[in-house]
Design a protein around this motif. Structure first.
Motif, PDB file in Angstrom:
ATOM      1  N   LEU A 106       0.820  -1.216   0.000  1.00 54.39           N
ATOM      2  CA  LEU A 106       0.000   0.000   0.000  1.00 54.39           C
ATOM      3  C   LEU A 106       0.847   1.256   0.000  1.00 54.39           C
ATOM      4  O   LEU A 106       0.316   2.364   0.006  1.00 54.39           O
ATOM      5  N   ARG A 172      -4.619   5.303   5.260  1.00 54.35           N
ATOM      6  CA  ARG A 172      -4.747   3.940   4.754  1.00 54.35           C
ATOM      7  C   ARG A 172      -4.516   2.873   5.822  1.00 54.35           C
ATOM      8  O   ARG A 172      -4.592   1.684   5.523  1.00 54.35           O
ATOM      9  N   VAL A 321      -0.214   2.058  -5.241  1.00 57.29           N
ATOM     10  CA  VAL A 321      -0.492   0.698  -4.764  1.00 57.29           C
ATOM     11  C   VAL A 321      -0.040  -0.297  -5.827  1.00 57.29           C
ATOM     12  O   VAL A 321      -0.267  -0.076  -7.023  1.00 57.29           O
ATOM     13  N   THR A 325      -1.759  -6.160  -5.758  1.00 63.76           N
ATOM     14  CA  THR A 325      -2.398  -5.962  -4.465  1.00 63.76           C
ATOM     15  C   THR A 325      -3.800  -5.407  -4.643  1.00 63.76           C
ATOM     16  O   THR A 325      -4.734  -5.788  -3.933  1.00 63.76           O
ATOM     17  N   LEU A 326      -3.962  -4.540  -5.599  1.00 61.10           N
ATOM     18  CA  LEU A 326      -5.256  -3.931  -5.857  1.00 61.10           C
ATOM     19  C   LEU A 326      -6.209  -4.918  -6.523  1.00 61.10           C
ATOM     20  O   LEU A 326      -7.378  -5.023  -6.132  1.00 61.10           O
TER      21      LEU A 326
END
Length: 381
Positions: A106, A172, A321, A325-326
């Motif tokens: 992140l 975040r 990001v 991961t997204l």
């Protein structure tokens, strides 16, 4: 500090109960066993580093109180295997916890950044990795081994503070709560032998009927490997299971036509495997499992995936990001084919960053175009 007796271990745990953090790493071996053989535990508090020799201790359960202390943040890097071992050896999972590899994704790092690379990026320190493939079960441990082991935890508290600050600045930090809750869930580490067949190499070659046989044989292999405490492949390889089920072997002679099978299985075990294959092949079709991969009758979604990937890449870059991961490729493919349940991409912060837009794109409510070298996203009436 090298801890090689129970009294020292208990005393360290009592001190750790008053620390803000407890960094944790393990060294283990599993080349010749089913279950990982724990060889070393590295622990770091606010002001101490301890290398714990589990071979010299009577009870690793003494670590449980600090693992369950809500006032002490437990720190890991790529901690899933460490957590699996801790659950088996100590009987509890740590909570709360923070995994620096998960958090790094992140903050613009690659999804599976290694510990040494992250230490260099966040702390400016280059670690020596000469003992990466050492035999941790041998005693005594060398000075270089002990130094290597200590390095694996000594920088975690510093990285945690830096990364936590960056995540808070970006609002975040709470994004990670579901990921860390999952890591602390014992169900994540439960072994379901009935689902093991889905992870067989080349399993996609099998028909549904043959897949039913593979489910039974892979389940038998899992339980047998656990009973003997040996690697699965020592009982039977993935390729052998798939080949035996593809051949629909109903006799020991047919089973032993699979290369190497006669060397691995005793006559008694071969008889058990043949019986499982035969029963599964003769079972009614409504008991056959559904394949994981989309079948040939499902629509081709290459065009949709191309557009979806372009949008995800844009939002990943904008938000710093890592793309995987997204949105994983499997999640994108499932969404493109119309699935909406149990997909990480359509949950929490991922849905907010790009998931809703992807649904709108698939419904024709968004358009993508190029403005020079830039991708433009516009809502359509």
């Amino acid at each position: 500090m090298y801890i090689a007796n129970q009294e020292q271990f208990v005393a360290f745990v009592q001190r750790a109960m008053h620390s803000n953090v407890l960094a944790i790493d393990t060294e283990f071996m599993r080349e010749k066993t089913y279950y990982a053989k724990l060889c070393l535990i590295q622990l770091a508090t606010d002001d101490e580093v301890a290398i714990v020799d589990p071979f010299a201790l009577d009870d690793l359960g003494a670590l449980a109180p600090v693992l369950q202390n809500e006032q002490v943040m437990k720190l890991f890097h790529a901690g899933r295997q460490d957590l699996e071992i801790i659950l088996r050896e100590v009987g509890v999972l740590p909570k709360p916890l923070f995994d620096t590899q998960v958090a790094a994704a992140l903050l613009g790092h690659t999804q599976q950044i290694g510990y040494a690379a992250l230490v260099h990026a966040e702390c400016g320190v280059t670690l020596k990795k000469i003992d990466s493939f050492t035999d941790w079960s041998r005693r005594p441990l060398s000075e270089s081994q002990l130094e290597y082991a200590a390095d694996d935890v000594v920088y975690l508290p510093r990285m945690y503070e830096r990364m936590r600050g960056q995540l808070m600045k970006l609002n975040r930090l709470s994004w990670l709560d579901p990921d860390f809750e999952e890591l602390s869930n014992p169900a994540k580490y439960a072994i379901n032998e009935r689902e093991r067949y889905r992870r067989l190499k080349r399993v996609s070659q099998l028909s549904r009927r043959q897949l039913a046989a593979a489910r039974e044989v892979a389940s038998w292999r899992e339980l047998e490997a656990q009973r003997r405490d040996v690697p699965r492949k020592w009982v039977m390889t993935d390729e052998q299971i798939v080949e035996a089920c593809k051949r629909e072997a109903r006799s020991i002679d047919e089973l032993f036509m699979v290369r190497g099978m006669s060397e691995r299985l005793s006559t008694r075990d071969a008889r058990a495997v043949v019986s499982l294959i035969t029963s599964a092949l003769d079972a009614p079709p409504d008991t056959w499992p559904e394949p994981d991969r989309c079948g040939k009758n499902e629509p081709n979604v290459d065009a949709q995936l191309d557009l979806m990937c372009a949008l995800v890449r844009l939002r990943a870059k904008e938000n710093g990001v890592a793309f995987p991961t997204l949105a994983s490729h499997d999640d994108l493919a499932r969404v493109a084919r119309g699935y909406r349940e149990d997909i990480d991409l359509l949950k929490g912060w991922r849905r907010a960053l790009v998931g809703e837009e992807l649904l709108a794109l698939l419904e024709g409510k968004l358009s993508l175009s190029l403005d020079g070298m830039q991708l433009r996203v516009e809502r359509r009436d």
